[in-house]
Design a protein around this motif. Structure first.
Motif, PDB file in Angstrom:
ATOM      1  N   TYR A   8     -13.053 -73.516 -36.295  1.00 41.96           N
ATOM      2  CA  TYR A   8     -14.212 -73.502 -35.395  1.00 41.96           C
ATOM      3  C   TYR A   8     -14.886 -74.875 -35.394  1.00 41.96           C
ATOM      4  CZ  TYR A   8     -13.548 -68.468 -35.587  1.00 41.96           C
ATOM      5  OH  TYR A   8     -13.002 -67.218 -35.510  1.00 41.96           O
ATOM      6  N   ASP A  12     -28.566 -67.519 -33.086  1.00 40.76           N
ATOM      7  CA  ASP A  12     -29.214 -66.891 -34.233  1.00 40.76           C
ATOM      8  C   ASP A  12     -28.349 -65.731 -34.692  1.00 40.76           C
ATOM      9  OD1 ASP A  12     -31.489 -68.407 -34.586  1.00 40.76           O
ATOM     10  OD2 ASP A  12     -32.669 -67.257 -33.149  1.00 40.76           O
ATOM     11  N   LEU A  25     -16.319 -72.722 -41.678  1.00 40.10           N
ATOM     12  CA  LEU A  25     -15.997 -72.465 -40.264  1.00 40.10           C
ATOM     13  C   LEU A  25     -15.031 -73.519 -39.720  1.00 40.10           C
ATOM     14  CD1 LEU A  25     -19.519 -71.358 -38.976  1.00 40.10           C
ATOM     15  CD2 LEU A  25     -17.492 -69.913 -39.190  1.00 40.10           C
ATOM     16  N   MET A  76     -28.881 -66.869 -40.046  1.00 40.10           N
ATOM     17  CA  MET A  76     -28.245 -68.182 -39.895  1.00 40.10           C
ATOM     18  C   MET A  76     -28.495 -68.723 -38.509  1.00 40.10           C
ATOM     19  SD  MET A  76     -24.620 -67.468 -41.702  1.00 40.10           S
ATOM     20  CE  MET A  76     -24.625 -66.397 -43.134  1.00 40.10           C
ATOM     21  N   GLN A  77     -28.709 -70.019 -38.444  1.00 36.68           N
ATOM     22  CA  GLN A  77     -28.890 -70.692 -37.160  1.00 36.68           C
ATOM     23  C   GLN A  77     -27.726 -71.643 -36.955  1.00 36.68           C
ATOM     24  OE1 GLN A  77     -32.748 -72.179 -38.620  1.00 36.68           O
ATOM     25  NE2 GLN A  77     -33.670 -71.246 -36.815  1.00 36.68           N
ATOM     26  N   LEU A  78     -26.990 -71.442 -35.877  1.00 30.75           N
ATOM     27  CA  LEU A  78     -25.814 -72.264 -35.611  1.00 30.75           C
ATOM     28  C   LEU A  78     -26.006 -73.083 -34.347  1.00 30.75           C
ATOM     29  CD1 LEU A  78     -24.637 -69.778 -37.337  1.00 30.75           C
ATOM     30  CD2 LEU A  78     -22.469 -70.294 -36.250  1.00 30.75           C
ATOM     31  N   GLN A  79     -25.496 -74.291 -34.370  1.00 30.31           N
ATOM     32  CA  GLN A  79     -25.384 -75.094 -33.153  1.00 30.31           C
ATOM     33  C   GLN A  79     -23.917 -75.085 -32.749  1.00 30.31           C
ATOM     34  OE1 GLN A  79     -27.877 -76.470 -31.463  1.00 30.31           O
ATOM     35  NE2 GLN A  79     -29.455 -75.911 -32.964  1.00 30.31           N
ATOM     36  N   VAL A  80     -23.639 -74.548 -31.570  1.00 34.25           N
ATOM     37  CA  VAL A  80     -22.255 -74.386 -31.144  1.00 34.25           C
ATOM     38  C   VAL A  80     -22.056 -75.011 -29.775  1.00 34.25           C
ATOM     39  CG1 VAL A  80     -20.403 -72.689 -30.878  1.00 34.25           C
ATOM     40  CG2 VAL A  80     -22.419 -72.113 -32.191  1.00 34.25           C
ATOM     41  N   GLU A  81     -20.919 -75.652 -29.589  1.00 35.85           N
ATOM     42  CA  GLU A  81     -20.557 -76.150 -28.264  1.00 35.85           C
ATOM     43  C   GLU A  81     -19.687 -75.126 -27.569  1.00 35.85           C
ATOM     44  OE1 GLU A  81     -18.700 -79.904 -28.035  1.00 35.85           O
ATOM     45  OE2 GLU A  81     -20.612 -80.944 -27.885  1.00 35.85           O
ATOM     46  N   GLU A 114     -16.901 -63.720 -33.336  1.00 38.01           N
ATOM     47  CA  GLU A 114     -15.645 -63.828 -34.074  1.00 38.01           C
ATOM     48  C   GLU A 114     -15.874 -64.481 -35.442  1.00 38.01           C
ATOM     49  OE1 GLU A 114     -12.075 -65.117 -31.623  1.00 38.01           O
ATOM     50  OE2 GLU A 114     -11.853 -66.423 -33.376  1.00 38.01           O
ATOM     51  N   MET A 115     -16.733 -65.507 -35.472  1.00 33.26           N
ATOM     52  CA  MET A 115     -17.050 -66.149 -36.768  1.00 33.26           C
ATOM     53  C   MET A 115     -17.661 -65.142 -37.725  1.00 33.26           C
ATOM     54  SD  MET A 115     -18.833 -69.679 -35.521  1.00 33.26           S
ATOM     55  CE  MET A 115     -18.233 -70.452 -34.020  1.00 33.26           C
ATOM     56  N   LYS A 131     -18.554 -79.022 -21.927  1.00 32.67           N
ATOM     57  CA  LYS A 131     -19.144 -78.111 -22.904  1.00 32.67           C
ATOM     58  C   LYS A 131     -20.610 -78.432 -23.114  1.00 32.67           C
ATOM     59  CE  LYS A 131     -15.158 -76.451 -25.357  1.00 32.67           C
ATOM     60  NZ  LYS A 131     -14.623 -76.073 -26.675  1.00 32.67           N
ATOM     61  N   ASP A 133     -16.205 -76.427 -33.020  1.00 33.62           N
ATOM     62  CA  ASP A 133     -17.318 -76.573 -32.082  1.00 33.62           C
ATOM     63  C   ASP A 133     -18.674 -76.303 -32.730  1.00 33.62           C
ATOM     64  OD1 ASP A 133     -15.773 -77.359 -30.002  1.00 33.62           O
ATOM     65  OD2 ASP A 133     -15.511 -75.355 -29.163  1.00 33.62           O
ATOM     66  N   VAL A 134     -18.664 -75.945 -34.013  1.00 32.61           N
ATOM     67  CA  VAL A 134     -19.926 -75.716 -34.709  1.00 32.61           C
ATOM     68  C   VAL A 134     -20.399 -77.029 -35.316  1.00 32.61           C
ATOM     69  CG1 VAL A 134     -21.071 -74.456 -36.566  1.00 32.61           C
ATOM     70  CG2 VAL A 134     -19.248 -73.364 -35.261  1.00 32.61           C
ATOM     71  N   SER A 135     -21.521 -77.536 -34.841  1.00 28.13           N
ATOM     72  CA  SER A 135     -21.970 -78.835 -35.345  1.00 28.13           C
ATOM     73  C   SER A 135     -22.974 -78.693 -36.490  1.00 28.13           C
ATOM     74  CB  SER A 135     -22.589 -79.651 -34.216  1.00 28.13           C
ATOM     75  OG  SER A 135     -23.666 -78.943 -33.643  1.00 28.13           O
ATOM     76  N   GLU A 136     -23.659 -77.561 -36.554  1.00 27.35           N
ATOM     77  CA  GLU A 136     -24.628 -77.401 -37.635  1.00 27.35           C
ATOM     78  C   GLU A 136     -24.852 -75.939 -37.952  1.00 27.35           C
ATOM     79  OE1 GLU A 136     -28.644 -78.692 -36.884  1.00 27.35           O
ATOM     80  OE2 GLU A 136     -29.070 -78.934 -39.013  1.00 27.35           O
ATOM     81  N   VAL A 137     -25.049 -75.654 -39.246  1.00 33.71           N
ATOM     82  CA  VAL A 137     -25.429 -74.317 -39.677  1.00 33.71           C
ATOM     83  C   VAL A 137     -26.618 -74.446 -40.618  1.00 33.71           C
ATOM     84  CG1 VAL A 137     -24.720 -72.220 -40.891  1.00 33.71           C
ATOM     85  CG2 VAL A 137     -23.051 -73.474 -39.535  1.00 33.71           C
ATOM     86  N   ARG A 138     -27.660 -73.673 -40.375  1.00 31.03           N
ATOM     87  CA  ARG A 138     -28.780 -73.590 -41.311  1.00 31.03           C
ATOM     88  C   ARG A 138     -28.837 -72.160 -41.824  1.00 31.03           C
ATOM     89  NH1 ARG A 138     -31.156 -78.254 -42.932  1.00 31.03           N
ATOM     90  NH2 ARG A 138     -33.222 -77.318 -43.048  1.00 31.03           N
ATOM     91  N   ALA A 139     -28.881 -72.020 -43.147  1.00 27.02           N
ATOM     92  CA  ALA A 139     -28.888 -70.684 -43.746  1.00 27.02           C
ATOM     93  C   ALA A 139     -30.314 -70.290 -44.092  1.00 27.02           C
ATOM     94  CB  ALA A 139     -28.019 -70.674 -44.993  1.00 27.02           C
ATOM     95  N   GLN A 171     -24.283 -77.487 -25.455  1.00 21.47           N
ATOM     96  CA  GLN A 171     -24.730 -77.115 -26.791  1.00 21.47           C
ATOM     97  C   GLN A 171     -25.542 -75.819 -26.722  1.00 21.47           C
ATOM     98  OE1 GLN A 171     -23.847 -79.375 -29.134  1.00 21.47           O
ATOM     99  NE2 GLN A 171     -24.778 -78.417 -30.909  1.00 21.47           N
TER     100      GLN A 171
END
Lengths: 91, 91
Positions: free
Chosen positions: B37, A11, B32, A49-54, A67-68, A5, B39-45, A7
């Motif tokens: 979920y 957005d 999340l 929102m800014q997400l970090q996803v694997e 989906e989220m 996986k 696999d989400v390591s970070e969210v910035r709003a 990273q």
């Protein structure tokens, strides 16, 4: 065999649907007019929102974040969303 | 002679500065995770605003919206902003 996986950065832009009244946007526009910015004819307020996803790849990341949005981030009765996935940074 | 003003669309993205704690983002990430979920390591709003602005050209529109961000839209102590101007639609 499972693919490693990576990273991804996602957005997420959430806005009120066009036909939904936006009192926050109207107040911001009024505030701008009070400061003299009369050239602003409309303001629509939304969320970002800014997400970090694997995920294994970009398509999987996009599907997952969509989906989220449907399940938690966005109120799809009055809001709509747009997701943009950025390439993972080289590590 | 004054140039005719045209309508521009401005997207404004406001985010908390990197070093500022983001409790809203943390809660969204927890939500999340509760939905599975992981696999989400970070969210910035952050915030997202769409403005309709009249200006003589793109540079003037950008300068004007940047000033609005400095003066009203953005709390520059803890937030930073990015402005993106879109070409006016043909009328």
């Amino acid at each position: 065999m499972t693919a490693a996986k990576r990273q991804f950065h996602a957005d997420v832009f959430i806005t009120l649907k066009r036909l939904v009244n936006d009192p926050e946007g109207i107040e911001i526009r009024n505030g701008l007019h009070n400061l003299g910015y009369d050239d602003v004819s409309e303001v629509r307020a939304g969320k970002y929102m800014q997400l970090q996803v694997e995920a294994a790849n970009e398509d999987e990341a996009l599907a997952s974040v969509n989906e989220m949005c449907e399940r938690l981030l966005c109120n799809t009765v009055i809001e709509e969303f747009r997701v943009s996935i950025l390439e993972p940074q080289a590590t």
